[in-house]
Scaffold this motif. Structure first.
Motif, PDB file in Angstrom:
ATOM      1  N   ALA A 175     -15.087 -51.928  -4.675  1.00  0.00           N
ATOM      2  CA  ALA A 175     -15.019 -51.983  -6.139  1.00  0.00           C
ATOM      3  C   ALA A 175     -14.690 -53.395  -6.609  1.00  0.00           C
ATOM      4  O   ALA A 175     -15.239 -53.879  -7.609  1.00  0.00           O
ATOM      5  CB  ALA A 175     -13.974 -50.990  -6.644  1.00  0.00           C
ATOM      6  N   PHE A 176     -13.802 -54.067  -5.882  1.00  0.00           N
ATOM      7  CA  PHE A 176     -13.472 -55.460  -6.192  1.00  0.00           C
ATOM      8  C   PHE A 176     -14.701 -56.358  -6.085  1.00  0.00           C
ATOM      9  O   PHE A 176     -14.986 -57.162  -6.979  1.00  0.00           O
ATOM     10  CB  PHE A 176     -12.365 -55.941  -5.246  1.00  0.00           C
ATOM     11  N   LEU A 177     -15.439 -56.230  -4.993  1.00  0.00           N
ATOM     12  CA  LEU A 177     -16.636 -57.055  -4.804  1.00  0.00           C
ATOM     13  C   LEU A 177     -17.646 -56.822  -5.929  1.00  0.00           C
ATOM     14  O   LEU A 177     -18.276 -57.776  -6.422  1.00  0.00           O
ATOM     15  CB  LEU A 177     -17.279 -56.741  -3.457  1.00  0.00           C
ATOM     16  N   LYS A 178     -17.788 -55.576  -6.354  1.00  0.00           N
ATOM     17  CA  LYS A 178     -18.712 -55.257  -7.447  1.00  0.00           C
ATOM     18  C   LYS A 178     -18.285 -55.958  -8.730  1.00  0.00           C
ATOM     19  O   LYS A 178     -19.116 -56.505  -9.471  1.00  0.00           O
ATOM     20  CB  LYS A 178     -18.783 -53.744  -7.637  1.00  0.00           C
ATOM     21  N   ARG A 179     -16.967 -55.974  -8.990  1.00  0.00           N
ATOM     22  CA  ARG A 179     -16.467 -56.611 -10.218  1.00  0.00           C
ATOM     23  C   ARG A 179     -16.710 -58.119 -10.198  1.00  0.00           C
ATOM     24  O   ARG A 179     -17.009 -58.722 -11.236  1.00  0.00           O
ATOM     25  CB  ARG A 179     -14.979 -56.320 -10.397  1.00  0.00           C
ATOM     26  N   THR A 180     -16.577 -58.730  -9.033  1.00  0.00           N
ATOM     27  CA  THR A 180     -16.736 -60.191  -8.964  1.00  0.00           C
ATOM     28  C   THR A 180     -18.192 -60.625  -9.121  1.00  0.00           C
ATOM     29  O   THR A 180     -18.458 -61.819  -9.324  1.00  0.00           O
ATOM     30  CB  THR A 180     -16.205 -60.750  -7.630  1.00  0.00           C
ATOM     31  N   LYS A 181     -19.121 -59.686  -9.025  1.00  0.00           N
ATOM     32  CA  LYS A 181     -20.545 -60.033  -9.095  1.00  0.00           C
ATOM     33  C   LYS A 181     -21.180 -59.669 -10.435  1.00  0.00           C
ATOM     34  O   LYS A 181     -22.396 -59.809 -10.605  1.00  0.00           O
ATOM     35  CB  LYS A 181     -21.291 -59.336  -7.955  1.00  0.00           C
ATOM     36  N   VAL A 182     -20.374 -59.213 -11.389  1.00  0.00           N
ATOM     37  CA  VAL A 182     -20.915 -58.817 -12.687  1.00  0.00           C
ATOM     38  C   VAL A 182     -21.516 -60.011 -13.415  1.00  0.00           C
ATOM     39  O   VAL A 182     -22.581 -59.918 -14.015  1.00  0.00           O
ATOM     40  CB  VAL A 182     -19.819 -58.147 -13.546  1.00  0.00           C
ATOM     41  N   ARG A 183     -20.851 -61.146 -13.368  1.00  0.00           N
ATOM     42  CA  ARG A 183     -21.375 -62.330 -14.054  1.00  0.00           C
ATOM     43  C   ARG A 183     -22.648 -62.796 -13.350  1.00  0.00           C
ATOM     44  O   ARG A 183     -22.653 -63.032 -12.147  1.00  0.00           O
ATOM     45  CB  ARG A 183     -20.329 -63.440 -14.058  1.00  0.00           C
ATOM     46  N   LYS A 184     -23.692 -62.958 -14.107  1.00  0.00           N
ATOM     47  CA  LYS A 184     -24.980 -63.370 -13.535  1.00  0.00           C
ATOM     48  C   LYS A 184     -25.340 -64.801 -13.899  1.00  0.00           C
ATOM     49  O   LYS A 184     -25.961 -65.512 -13.110  1.00  0.00           O
ATOM     50  CB  LYS A 184     -26.097 -62.427 -14.013  1.00  0.00           C
ATOM     51  N   ASP A 185     -24.975 -65.232 -15.100  1.00  0.00           N
ATOM     52  CA  ASP A 185     -25.351 -66.558 -15.579  1.00  0.00           C
ATOM     53  C   ASP A 185     -24.171 -67.519 -15.484  1.00  0.00           C
ATOM     54  O   ASP A 185     -23.008 -67.109 -15.620  1.00  0.00           O
ATOM     55  CB  ASP A 185     -25.821 -66.484 -17.034  1.00  0.00           C
ATOM     56  N   ARG A 187     -22.766 -69.018 -13.056  1.00  0.00           N
ATOM     57  CA  ARG A 187     -21.773 -68.741 -12.020  1.00  0.00           C
ATOM     58  C   ARG A 187     -21.317 -70.042 -11.367  1.00  0.00           C
ATOM     59  O   ARG A 187     -22.051 -71.043 -11.338  1.00  0.00           O
ATOM     60  CB  ARG A 187     -22.352 -67.803 -10.950  1.00  0.00           C
ATOM     61  N   ASP A 188     -20.103 -69.991 -10.831  1.00  0.00           N
ATOM     62  CA  ASP A 188     -19.554 -71.155 -10.158  1.00  0.00           C
ATOM     63  C   ASP A 188     -20.286 -71.392  -8.843  1.00  0.00           C
ATOM     64  O   ASP A 188     -20.994 -70.510  -8.335  1.00  0.00           O
ATOM     65  CB  ASP A 188     -18.058 -70.935  -9.897  1.00  0.00           C
ATOM     66  N   THR A 189     -20.107 -72.580  -8.275  1.00  0.00           N
ATOM     67  CA  THR A 189     -20.829 -72.948  -7.051  1.00  0.00           C
ATOM     68  C   THR A 189     -19.917 -72.925  -5.833  1.00  0.00           C
ATOM     69  O   THR A 189     -18.714 -73.113  -5.928  1.00  0.00           O
ATOM     70  CB  THR A 189     -21.439 -74.355  -7.194  1.00  0.00           C
ATOM     71  N   ASP A 190     -20.523 -72.692  -4.687  1.00  0.00           N
ATOM     72  CA  ASP A 190     -19.832 -72.702  -3.399  1.00  0.00           C
ATOM     73  C   ASP A 190     -20.174 -74.017  -2.700  1.00  0.00           C
ATOM     74  O   ASP A 190     -21.335 -74.265  -2.366  1.00  0.00           O
ATOM     75  CB  ASP A 190     -20.283 -71.516  -2.559  1.00  0.00           C
ATOM     76  N   ASN A 191     -19.174 -74.849  -2.473  1.00  0.00           N
ATOM     77  CA  ASN A 191     -19.419 -76.173  -1.900  1.00  0.00           C
ATOM     78  C   ASN A 191     -19.202 -76.236  -0.390  1.00  0.00           C
ATOM     79  O   ASN A 191     -19.131 -77.322   0.190  1.00  0.00           O
ATOM     80  CB  ASN A 191     -18.561 -77.212  -2.616  1.00  0.00           C
ATOM     81  N   GLY A 192     -19.100 -75.071   0.246  1.00  0.00           N
ATOM     82  CA  GLY A 192     -19.117 -74.986   1.704  1.00  0.00           C
ATOM     83  C   GLY A 192     -18.015 -75.756   2.415  1.00  0.00           C
ATOM     84  O   GLY A 192     -16.858 -75.784   1.977  1.00  0.00           O
ATOM     85  N   ASN A 193     -18.400 -76.380   3.520  1.00  0.00           N
ATOM     86  CA  ASN A 193     -17.426 -77.037   4.386  1.00  0.00           C
ATOM     87  C   ASN A 193     -16.708 -78.201   3.721  1.00  0.00           C
ATOM     88  O   ASN A 193     -15.608 -78.581   4.146  1.00  0.00           O
ATOM     89  CB  ASN A 193     -18.102 -77.527   5.669  1.00  0.00           C
ATOM     90  N   ALA A 194     -17.311 -78.782   2.682  1.00  0.00           N
ATOM     91  CA  ALA A 194     -16.644 -79.876   1.977  1.00  0.00           C
ATOM     92  C   ALA A 194     -15.352 -79.405   1.319  1.00  0.00           C
ATOM     93  O   ALA A 194     -14.459 -80.215   1.047  1.00  0.00           O
ATOM     94  CB  ALA A 194     -17.576 -80.468   0.922  1.00  0.00           C
ATOM     95  N   VAL A 195     -15.256 -78.100   1.085  1.00  0.00           N
ATOM     96  CA  VAL A 195     -14.033 -77.507   0.544  1.00  0.00           C
ATOM     97  C   VAL A 195     -13.215 -76.822   1.630  1.00  0.00           C
ATOM     98  O   VAL A 195     -12.008 -77.012   1.752  1.00  0.00           O
ATOM     99  CB  VAL A 195     -14.368 -76.500  -0.578  1.00  0.00           C
ATOM    100  N   THR A 196     -13.877 -75.986   2.439  1.00  0.00           N
ATOM    101  CA  THR A 196     -13.127 -75.155   3.376  1.00  0.00           C
ATOM    102  C   THR A 196     -12.469 -75.954   4.500  1.00  0.00           C
ATOM    103  O   THR A 196     -11.361 -75.608   4.940  1.00  0.00           O
ATOM    104  CB  THR A 196     -14.025 -74.064   3.974  1.00  0.00           C
TER     105      THR A 196
END
Length: 285
Positions: A175-185, A187-196
């Motif tokens: 249910a949490f994952l579903k809520r986090t995917k409601v926004r379609k337009d 959306r923030d970006t995932d910058n991969g290893n440069a962040v992690t």
């Protein structure tokens, strides 16, 4: 009281310049009141927050979710230490012209929140620390990540990372994952290893650096709400109790049958406790 007609899913992503960084953020809720600034977990960006938590908290107070340096749509380079992350977050708060805030720090964000509250005490009114660890605390980041990403049959690694194996917890996780995917337009970006990569180093180094006199925790004089899941495998609940014992003015909440994402699984309970904590008159430490 005039409220902004936005939710985490619909609020526009805004930008503000500090001395060296262009920060991305979303602001929700009414204009008056002490803003609650959210400090995100390892690898997370604005859209990794749970709308059920953020929107409910923003019903009666200003709430600000942002990307720290190098994360999501914010410029700059992600630091590899908590102290620099704290300085960047303070730069963001200052750029907004805020003289006093409440902080909600989750996981790595909780480490950053501790650093801010101890080093920039006048800026922070109250502090909420969720699923986090004190300096010198216990962490199993790499082992838990390896185990989670080895489970190729799950739809999202956050299910084993944030939730227990029970049916109830897994159902809450979906249910949490579903809520986090409601926004379609927008959306923030995932910058991969440069962040992690630097974030992992920061969290591991924070926990590997002993603080035998509990200097960070004892410097925090503000009221603190400490929250943990009963079965947090990444940053175990023993950390929460250790912080509770050393903080001068703290409350402790442990949630049942829950992992690192206890605030998302028990979102209604969490929001109610946070509201009560933030609305209560501060008692002298």
């Amino acid at each position: 009281m005039t409220e902004l007609d936005t939710t985490l899913e619909t609020a526009p992503t805004r930008y503000i310049e500090s001395r060296t960084i262009r920060f991305a953020y979303r602001r929700l809720g009414p204009a008056p009141g002490t803003p609650l600034v959210l400090l995100q977990h390892f690898s997370g960006n604005i859209d990794a927050w749970d709308p059920a938590v953020v929107n409910a908290l923003a019903a009666d107070r200003p709430v600000i979710a942002f990307d720290n340096a190098g994360v999501g749509r914010s410029s700059g380079q992600t630091p590899d230490n908590v102290e620099a992350m704290a300085r960047d977050a303070v730069d963001f708060i200052n750029a907004l012209g805020l003289s006093e805030v409440d902080l909600l720090g989750f996981s790595l964000g909780g480490c950053v929140a501790q650093q801010i509250a101890s080093e920039y005490g006048r800026l922070v009114r109250k502090l909420i620390l969720v699923g986090t660890a004190p300096k010198g605390g216990e962490e199993h980041l790499l082992a838990v990540l390896q185990q989670a990403f080895s489970q190729t049959d799950v739809p999202d690694p956050r299910l084993p990372l944030f939730f227990t194996a029970s049916d109830a917890s897994q159902s809450s996780g979906l249910a949490f994952l579903k809520r986090t995917k409601v926004r379609k337009d927008d959306r923030d970006t995932d910058n991969g290893n440069a962040v992690t990569d630097p974030q992992a180093k920061a969290l591991i180094s924070w926990c590997a650096t002993s603080d035998p006199d509990h200097g960070i925790l004892r410097a925090i004089r503000q009221p603190v709400l400490v929250v943990s899941g009963s079965h947090d495998t990444m940053l175990p609940a023993d950390n929460a109790y250790a912080m509770f014992k050393q903080l001068s003015n703290a409350q402790l909440a442990l949630y049942p049958d829950s992992g690192h994402g206890a605030l998302f699984q028990h979102h209604a309970l969490f929001v109610n406790q946070v509201r009560a904590f933030l609305d209560a008159r501060a008692m002298a430490a």
